[in-house]
Design an enzyme around this catalytic site. Structure first.
Site, PDB file in Angstrom:
ATOM      1  N   ASN A   1     -31.708  19.211  56.037  1.00  0.00           N
ATOM      2  CA  ASN A   1     -31.112  19.233  57.384  1.00  0.00           C
ATOM      3  C   ASN A   1     -31.429  20.506  58.163  1.00  0.00           C
ATOM      4  O   ASN A   1     -31.100  20.612  59.342  1.00  0.00           O
ATOM      5  CB  ASN A   1     -29.585  19.065  57.215  1.00  0.00           C
ATOM      6  CG  ASN A   1     -28.814  19.401  58.455  1.00  0.00           C
ATOM      7  OD1 ASN A   1     -28.855  18.652  59.437  1.00  0.00           O
ATOM      8  ND2 ASN A   1     -28.114  20.526  58.466  1.00  0.00           N
TER       9      ASN A   1
ATOM     10  N   SER B   1     -35.749  14.416  64.747  1.00  0.00           N
ATOM     11  CA  SER B   1     -35.156  14.578  66.082  1.00  0.00           C
ATOM     12  C   SER B   1     -35.881  13.698  67.090  1.00  0.00           C
ATOM     13  O   SER B   1     -37.110  13.526  67.006  1.00  0.00           O
ATOM     14  CB  SER B   1     -35.267  16.030  66.542  1.00  0.00           C
ATOM     15  OG  SER B   1     -34.843  16.144  67.888  1.00  0.00           O
TER      16      SER B   1
ATOM     17  N   TYR C   1     -41.208  22.480  68.063  1.00  0.00           N
ATOM     18  CA  TYR C   1     -40.171  21.612  67.486  1.00  0.00           C
ATOM     19  C   TYR C   1     -40.673  20.171  67.438  1.00  0.00           C
ATOM     20  O   TYR C   1     -40.538  19.493  66.420  1.00  0.00           O
ATOM     21  CB  TYR C   1     -38.928  21.720  68.368  1.00  0.00           C
ATOM     22  CG  TYR C   1     -37.691  20.998  67.887  1.00  0.00           C
ATOM     23  CD1 TYR C   1     -37.069  21.367  66.700  1.00  0.00           C
ATOM     24  CD2 TYR C   1     -37.111  19.987  68.655  1.00  0.00           C
ATOM     25  CE1 TYR C   1     -35.892  20.737  66.284  1.00  0.00           C
ATOM     26  CE2 TYR C   1     -35.941  19.355  68.253  1.00  0.00           C
ATOM     27  CZ  TYR C   1     -35.338  19.732  67.058  1.00  0.00           C
ATOM     28  OH  TYR C   1     -34.178  19.110  66.652  1.00  0.00           O
ATOM     29  N   ALA C   2     -41.264  19.710  68.575  1.00  0.00           N
ATOM     30  CA  ALA C   2     -41.771  18.323  68.633  1.00  0.00           C
ATOM     31  C   ALA C   2     -42.823  18.098  67.552  1.00  0.00           C
ATOM     32  O   ALA C   2     -42.809  17.088  66.847  1.00  0.00           O
ATOM     33  CB  ALA C   2     -42.351  18.049  70.019  1.00  0.00           C
ATOM     34  N   ALA C   3     -43.739  19.068  67.416  1.00  0.00           N
ATOM     35  CA  ALA C   3     -44.808  18.924  66.423  1.00  0.00           C
ATOM     36  C   ALA C   3     -44.240  18.907  65.009  1.00  0.00           C
ATOM     37  O   ALA C   3     -44.633  18.084  64.168  1.00  0.00           O
ATOM     38  CB  ALA C   3     -45.807  20.076  66.572  1.00  0.00           C
TER      39      ALA C   3
ATOM     40  N   LYS D   1     -41.110  18.165  63.995  1.00  0.00           N
ATOM     41  CA  LYS D   1     -40.274  16.998  63.696  1.00  0.00           C
ATOM     42  C   LYS D   1     -41.118  15.721  63.618  1.00  0.00           C
ATOM     43  O   LYS D   1     -40.807  14.823  62.830  1.00  0.00           O
ATOM     44  CB  LYS D   1     -39.156  16.851  64.736  1.00  0.00           C
ATOM     45  CG  LYS D   1     -38.091  17.943  64.668  1.00  0.00           C
ATOM     46  CD  LYS D   1     -37.281  17.924  63.374  1.00  0.00           C
ATOM     47  CE  LYS D   1     -36.011  18.766  63.478  1.00  0.00           C
ATOM     48  NZ  LYS D   1     -35.254  18.841  62.210  1.00  0.00           N
TER      49      LYS D   1
HETATM   50  N1  NAD Z   1     -27.529  18.997  67.422  1.00  0.00           N
HETATM   51  C1  NAD Z   1     -28.414  18.180  67.962  1.00  0.00           C
HETATM   52  O1  NAD Z   1     -28.307  17.757  69.127  1.00  0.00           O
HETATM   53  C2  NAD Z   1     -29.587  17.715  67.142  1.00  0.00           C
HETATM   54  C3  NAD Z   1     -30.408  16.719  67.669  1.00  0.00           C
HETATM   55  C4  NAD Z   1     -31.493  16.285  66.933  1.00  0.00           C
HETATM   56  C5  NAD Z   1     -31.752  16.827  65.692  1.00  0.00           C
HETATM   57  N2  NAD Z   1     -30.945  17.795  65.193  1.00  0.00           N
HETATM   58  C6  NAD Z   1     -31.281  18.357  63.876  1.00  0.00           C
HETATM   59  O2  NAD Z   1     -30.152  18.342  63.016  1.00  0.00           O
HETATM   60  C7  NAD Z   1     -30.249  19.439  62.108  1.00  0.00           C
HETATM   61  C8  NAD Z   1     -28.977  20.248  62.089  1.00  0.00           C
HETATM   62  O3  NAD Z   1     -28.563  20.502  63.381  1.00  0.00           O
HETATM   63  P1  NAD Z   1     -27.155  21.152  63.691  1.00  0.00           P
HETATM   64  O4  NAD Z   1     -26.904  20.933  65.124  1.00  0.00           O
HETATM   65  O5  NAD Z   1     -26.137  20.715  62.725  1.00  0.00           O
HETATM   66  O6  NAD Z   1     -27.551  22.722  63.473  1.00  0.00           O
HETATM   67  P2  NAD Z   1     -26.804  23.972  62.868  1.00  0.00           P
HETATM   68  O7  NAD Z   1     -27.680  25.122  63.252  1.00  0.00           O
HETATM   69  O8  NAD Z   1     -25.363  24.012  63.287  1.00  0.00           O
HETATM   70  O9  NAD Z   1     -26.841  23.763  61.290  1.00  0.00           O
HETATM   71  C9  NAD Z   1     -27.948  24.100  60.532  1.00  0.00           C
HETATM   72  C10 NAD Z   1     -27.555  25.050  59.410  1.00  0.00           C
HETATM   73  O10 NAD Z   1     -28.774  25.450  58.777  1.00  0.00           O
HETATM   74  C11 NAD Z   1     -28.664  26.814  58.414  1.00  0.00           C
HETATM   75  N3  NAD Z   1     -29.984  27.420  58.274  1.00  0.00           N
HETATM   76  C12 NAD Z   1     -30.785  27.912  59.249  1.00  0.00           C
HETATM   77  N4  NAD Z   1     -31.927  28.388  58.711  1.00  0.00           N
HETATM   78  C13 NAD Z   1     -31.842  28.194  57.379  1.00  0.00           C
HETATM   79  C14 NAD Z   1     -32.698  28.476  56.288  1.00  0.00           C
HETATM   80  N5  NAD Z   1     -33.884  29.071  56.468  1.00  0.00           N
HETATM   81  N6  NAD Z   1     -32.283  28.150  55.033  1.00  0.00           N
HETATM   82  C15 NAD Z   1     -31.074  27.572  54.831  1.00  0.00           C
HETATM   83  N7  NAD Z   1     -30.217  27.277  55.828  1.00  0.00           N
HETATM   84  C16 NAD Z   1     -30.595  27.578  57.090  1.00  0.00           C
HETATM   85  C17 NAD Z   1     -27.857  27.445  59.531  1.00  0.00           C
HETATM   86  O11 NAD Z   1     -27.247  28.664  59.103  1.00  0.00           O
HETATM   87  C18 NAD Z   1     -26.859  26.346  59.866  1.00  0.00           C
HETATM   88  O12 NAD Z   1     -25.639  26.531  59.158  1.00  0.00           O
HETATM   89  C19 NAD Z   1     -31.485  20.234  62.513  1.00  0.00           C
HETATM   90  O13 NAD Z   1     -32.579  19.848  61.708  1.00  0.00           O
HETATM   91  C20 NAD Z   1     -31.711  19.808  63.956  1.00  0.00           C
HETATM   92  O14 NAD Z   1     -33.053  19.938  64.367  1.00  0.00           O
HETATM   93  C21 NAD Z   1     -29.858  18.258  65.888  1.00  0.00           C
END
Ligand code: NAD
Length: 275
Positions: free
Chosen positions: A97, A154, A170-172, A174
């Site tokens: 994630n 995403s 990011y697009a690339a 994902k």
């Molecule tokens: N929120 C949105 O609208 C959305 C939309 C599409 C996709 N996503 C995807 O969902 C996923 C999570 O999103 P979210 O909104 O919950 O984000 P978030 O940043 O709240 O949660 C991600 C967690 O990952 C941890 N993290 C960051 N780098 C790290 C690393 N190198 N090693 C271990 N942990 C690490 C962060 O500390 C954080 O706690 C991401 O992959 C994001 O791209 C989110």
């Protein structure tokens, strides 16, 4: 309710950037509520502590193992995977994630930001798979039960609005994650391991207030949130639970015939943009 009794889940990115529910945090708690023992890893100890507090409050602490780890560092990933197996004996579910976006096109984006976007969104999943797949493969050889991997993609890799914000890295990354998931799924399809991708749309996680408001320079967070709600055909952003439930389904035995595919969780956004 999907039953994860007897299963062990490894959730990478099990905290969230701020108070509230991020996708990984909700997924870790949901899987534990539904019976799994869960190893949650995160780069930020404080982010993990907040998930731990929820597990304790819900009486789930005995099935929760929080570990700090940088998912871009192979030796750290290997070590937490070992700790998870030492504590719980196996790994049935892996959720990759970790990720997030940075704005920019090839000219405006500095090269180090491009590389970090690939590492953050793609290498983290590669390393999760690299170290967990052998565990699952050994399980399959021992008891016929391999495992299920769910990667978090995403819609940012699928929908682009003219004049909208561009996040080329990011697009690339994902989009690459989907190809990575599908090819890994086929490589392991005869080894009892399924690999799928959940593709969230615009979700209202703490990331919106914490990162996007800053990146977009939106002086008014409420305005940005209203715009994000309005951009979805359902009229509202989803939330972390929408993602968590999709992950739980793909990770469950009920999804046993589903591999190498994507589950889009976006309130109709991609369909509306491509119509
Ligand atoms: N929120 C949105 O609208 C959305 C939309 C599409 C996709 N996503 C995807 O969902 C996923 C999570 O999103 P979210 O909104 O919950 O984000 P978030 O940043 O709240 O949660 C991600 C967690 O990952 C941890 N993290 C960051 N780098 C790290 C690393 N190198 N090693 C271990 N942990 C690490 C962060 O500390 C954080 O706690 C991401 O992959 C994001 O791209 C989110």
């Amino acid at each position: 309710m999907l039953n994860f009794e007897g299963k062990v889940a490894f959730v990478a990115g099990a905290g969230s950037v701020g108070e509230g529910w991020g996708n990984g945090k909700a997924t870790a708690v949901l899987l534990a509520r539904q019976g799994a023992r869960v190893c949650g890893v995160d780069l930020q100890a404080e982010a993990l502590a907040s998930t731990t507090a929820i597990m304790q409050a819900e009486g789930l602490a005995d099935r929760w193992l929080p570990l700090t780890c940088d998912m871009t560092a192979s030796d750290q990933v290997a070590s937490v995977v070992d700790e998870c197996v030492a504590k719980f004996g196996r790994i049935d579910v892996l959720v990759n994630n970790v990720g997030g976006s940075a704005p920019g096109d090839p000219v405006s984006m500095p090269e180090d930001v491009w590389q970090k976007q690939l590492d953050f969104n793609l290498t983290t999943a590669f390393l999760g798979c690299k170290h967990v797949l052998p565990v699952m493969e050994r399980q399959f050889e021992a008891d016929g039960k391999g495992g299920a991997i769910v990667n978090i993609g995403s819609v940012g890799a699928m929908t682009f609005q003219l004049g909208g914000r561009v996040s080329a890295g990011y697009a690339a990354a994902k989009a690459g994650l989907v190809a990575f998931s599908r090819s890994t799924a086929i490589a392991y399809v005869r080894k009892g391991i399924r690999v799928n991708t959940v593709i969230p749309g615009s979700m209202h996680t703490p990331l919106v207030e914490h990162r996007l408001v800053k990146q977009l320079g939106a002086s008014d967070a409420e305005q940005l949130i209203a715009r994000r709600h309005a951009a979805v055909p359902m009229g509202r952003m989803g939330d972390a639970w929408d993602v968590a439930h999709a992950v739980a389904f793909l990770a469950s035995d009920e999804a046993g015939y589903i591999t190498a595919t994507q589950l889009v969780v976006d309130g109709g956004m991609t369909a509306a943009r491509s119509a």
